[in-house]
Design a protein around this motif. Sequence first.
Motif, PDB file in Angstrom:
ATOM      1  N   UNK A  89      -5.204  -0.401  -6.498  1.00  0.00           N
ATOM      2  CA  UNK A  89      -4.822   0.792  -5.647  1.00  0.00           C
ATOM      3  C   UNK A  89      -5.243   2.271  -6.162  1.00  0.00           C
ATOM      4  N   UNK A  90      -5.951   3.063  -5.403  1.00  0.00           N
ATOM      5  CA  UNK A  90      -6.193   4.341  -5.694  1.00  0.00           C
ATOM      6  C   UNK A  90      -7.219   4.492  -6.385  1.00  0.00           C
ATOM      7  N   UNK A 135      -5.062   8.359   0.454  1.00  0.00           N
ATOM      8  CA  UNK A 135      -5.195   6.906   0.253  1.00  0.00           C
ATOM      9  C   UNK A 135      -5.773   6.350   1.552  1.00  0.00           C
ATOM     10  N   UNK A 172       0.788  -1.295   0.044  1.00  0.00           N
ATOM     11  CA  UNK A 172       0.084  -0.112  -0.040  1.00  0.00           C
ATOM     12  C   UNK A 172       0.827   1.136  -0.161  1.00  0.00           C
ATOM     13  N   UNK A 212     -10.292   3.323  -5.667  1.00  0.00           N
ATOM     14  CA  UNK A 212     -11.529   2.997  -4.813  1.00  0.00           C
ATOM     15  C   UNK A 212     -12.518   3.742  -5.302  1.00  0.00           C
ATOM     16  N   UNK A 213     -12.595   5.058  -5.383  1.00  0.00           N
ATOM     17  CA  UNK A 213     -13.831   5.704  -5.897  1.00  0.00           C
ATOM     18  C   UNK A 213     -13.904   6.094  -7.126  1.00  0.00           C
ATOM     19  N   UNK A 226      -9.330   6.890   1.811  1.00  0.00           N
ATOM     20  CA  UNK A 226     -10.133   6.462   0.727  1.00  0.00           C
ATOM     21  C   UNK A 226     -10.187   4.822   0.810  1.00  0.00           C
ATOM     22  N   UNK A 227      -9.114   4.270   1.057  1.00  0.00           N
ATOM     23  CA  UNK A 227      -8.976   2.656   0.796  1.00  0.00           C
ATOM     24  C   UNK A 227      -9.307   2.261   2.206  1.00  0.00           C
TER      25      UNK A 227
END
Lengths: 267, 665
Positions: free
Chosen positions: B154-155, A211, A153, B157-158, A214-215
């Motif tokens: 990854x990144x 991030x 990540x 998500x939205x 969001x994640x």
Amino acid sequence: MQGTSLAEKEPSHTAPVSLSIRNTTLKFGGVTALDDVTIEVREDELLAIIGPNGAGKTSLLNVTAGFYRPQQGQVEMSGRDITGLRVDQVARMGVARTFQGTHLFAGQTVVENILVGRHMRMKSNIFQAFVHFGWMAREEDMHREVVEEIIDFLEIEPIRNRAVGTLGYGLRKRVDLGRALAQEPDILLMDEPMAGMNSEEKEDLARFILDVREARNIPVVLVEHDMGVVMDLADRVVVLDFGQVIAEGTPAEIQKNPAVIKAYLGA
Amino acid sequence: MSDQHNHVSLSDPAVLNSQTLPQILLARAQTTPDGLSERHKQLGIWREFTWSEVLDKVRAFALGLEEMGVTHGDTVMLIGENEPEHFWAEYAVQSLGGAVVSVYPDQTGEELAFLASDSKTRLFVAQDQEQVDKCLDIIGDLDDVMGIVFWDGAGLWNYEHPLLKSFDDVSAAGQKIHESSPEHYAGIVAKGKSDDLAVLSYTSGTTGKPKGVMLKHGYMFDNSTRILGAVDIKPGAEYLTYISPAWATEQMFGLAIGLIGPMVVNFPEGPEEVLENIRELAVDAMVFSPRQWENLASIVQARMLGAGPVRRKMFDWGVKIGKAVYVEQLEGRTPALSARLQLPFAEAFVLHHLRDNLGLGHADVALSGGALMAPDVFRLFHAMGVKLRNVYGATETGLLTAHTGETYQLETSGRWMNCAPLYGDPVEHRITDDSELQVRGGSGFAGYFGQPEKSTDALTEDGWYATGDAVSLTDDGELVFLDRVKDMRELKSGHRYPPQFIETRLRYSPFIKDLMTLGNETRDYVIALINIDMEVLSRWAEENGIGFSTYTDLSQKPEIHKLIRVEISRINSLLPEGSRVMRFANFPKELDPDEGELTRSRKLRRAFLEDRYGDLVTAIYAGTPNVDLEIAVTYQDGRKGILKANVNITDVEAASTSKKRNQAA
């Protein structure tokens, strides 16, 4: 690009309250570090706390994380009172923090440092730790996997086996963030993450902070000096001065607030 | 020559009975379902995939793509690093009778837009957020795009976009189809013909816009067997995939020979972890570009610069013995007895550990694909006991020559490989008066996608493909690559010099990252513009107590100039008098593909550079000691600015000696 909706998620203002600090006062002898402070953090927001030096920002984080016990007031995490709990107990309630500067084990590798963040989630005790087979080994594998996901990540694969002491400051901050994330927290408190960084490192870390929200879908509380970063990242800003909340609002509102300008410029 | 082609693959029914790559995959999964096919380092652990697992992935994704609308004759663009999904997606598209365009992950949106419209791309398979962003930016200008599929979320998500789907979702949909009609996939794969388009491989565009060379399945089979007939890749060999599938060479190695050999294809964790991953794996076969081998050699040298005096002496001794034995043997001579006696010790104390540390301990097939490598690099690897071999070819014609056997010459690109009769006519070659190599035969040149006129232009009137490479042949029939025909340069005196030769040799210096030589029919001599290696030189400067602020500052320090000058005069001593580099200057900034100074495959854009640094070139030939430059630059965040620098110019040959030489001449 019709039908595209790539905008950042807006905080709803209606999400449940994650962390609530109510009427909290903290005194050191005659010095009042926090004076009747009330702040609520909702589950989907990135809240920045700003203020001049000595305004009480770090004290506020320390009260929340259990380093200090306030003389008055209450701290609640997800509806449960955590006022006066020990640091480790607060951590178990889902509060993780990163430090101003970094508090890492310089001689240990990146993996080992992040693994430290898993400590409170480990079920085995010190005696079991001497035997390494059966479910002990499985538990370690499980924790290693979580750590590797965090490494992925934060994009620090190339340095996973390097000693933290040999890394640059920006990378160390990222490892510190990784350690906090390893706790799988419900809220992340960050104490001046941008201090001492160059602009490239700041941009990197800023992206990772966004991030995280969001994640992982957790709120982030950012104590920060760097106004540019605060204005870019935060959904809402709280301004402290001499231990009191003097303003609160969106970054745009805060920039125009006369009380804030006065506190910063001393006019 | 065809008697060489008795390799196992030509008696392998999985290959013999197949016409396309997916047909081989299907056959492998049937005959050896539990055999190891791929390995990928993920979350710190090497994860393995058997043939049946790979087939499951490919089949599910193929059927998912089919449901999205991909069908025979469609083009799908693949953008990303070498990861299993990249390969699976390629086989999936080919299963449906479609062709893929692989592109380098650092290509800009603009370049992507050109490639997508030129190749009539209908669907994108992109690695991650970075690549998805580029695709989203350009699809507005394209017709009939069916979707963008990403494999690393990854990144993202939205992100919400009607065309955006994840690899897993597409595969899950495909898996459902497979469960309801289990024979469907094998049915479509069986329809594939060797004449189907498999890949569009774009030329790097050093001259004009890139052109998409059409590679058919037959071409993949032909070239794979050419290689397998020339170098000893054993079935089940461990292979590291590192060079990008955007380059036809990796299409032949990782993607085609991976199935035809077959090989176990290993995917590194990421481009930055490659060196570490190679060490963990100790693979049997690897193909690097000459630049990457040179990098590896620089790393060895840089590490040795940083080592203590004892270790450095040991290294020098070990490599000296290695050279005296291995390089001598390679070049067909008998090594001196004293060297042979010392070799076991050199092996035990130095060479074995060197190979081990670099992960080259088992690398029986170490290939360098591309034009030319500094012979010094070549010798260094051979001295370490790594049998590095050159492979030479062009996307249009396939691979032509390779170093084969135990003795071959370092400076050559090896001997001719040939096409198995099953896959085409014998490969024939001829060399014109301009030293140009022309080729015909094999599976042949299928043309550039959508450009019939340019395809015809590439062939001579009597149907040979004109490579544009200046070559010569040694008495043993080995090919020597000199330069591109158009790049051999003539000086005012009429002397022709090979700029690439000089440049590759100079690039071997640990202090020089890249460089460009100049000199043409209006000039009296050759000059060089140097892009110094900031990483190595900043460490060197630190050790020697030289303070500096930026790249610009460091590059112009007199101490650095002195260092570079020594490097150049060492190379000058290898060159004939007229080809020597007389003066040089260091670029005041790092060359950057984002500013168009380099192509995406890191080749110099010469004409552009010559124009951009025109004032500098003029000053060098004018004989002045320094010049003020102003260069327009674009910063990483898109801001534009002007770089002002006072650039120093240094004479390589001392004035007195060059005067003497003039008088002597």
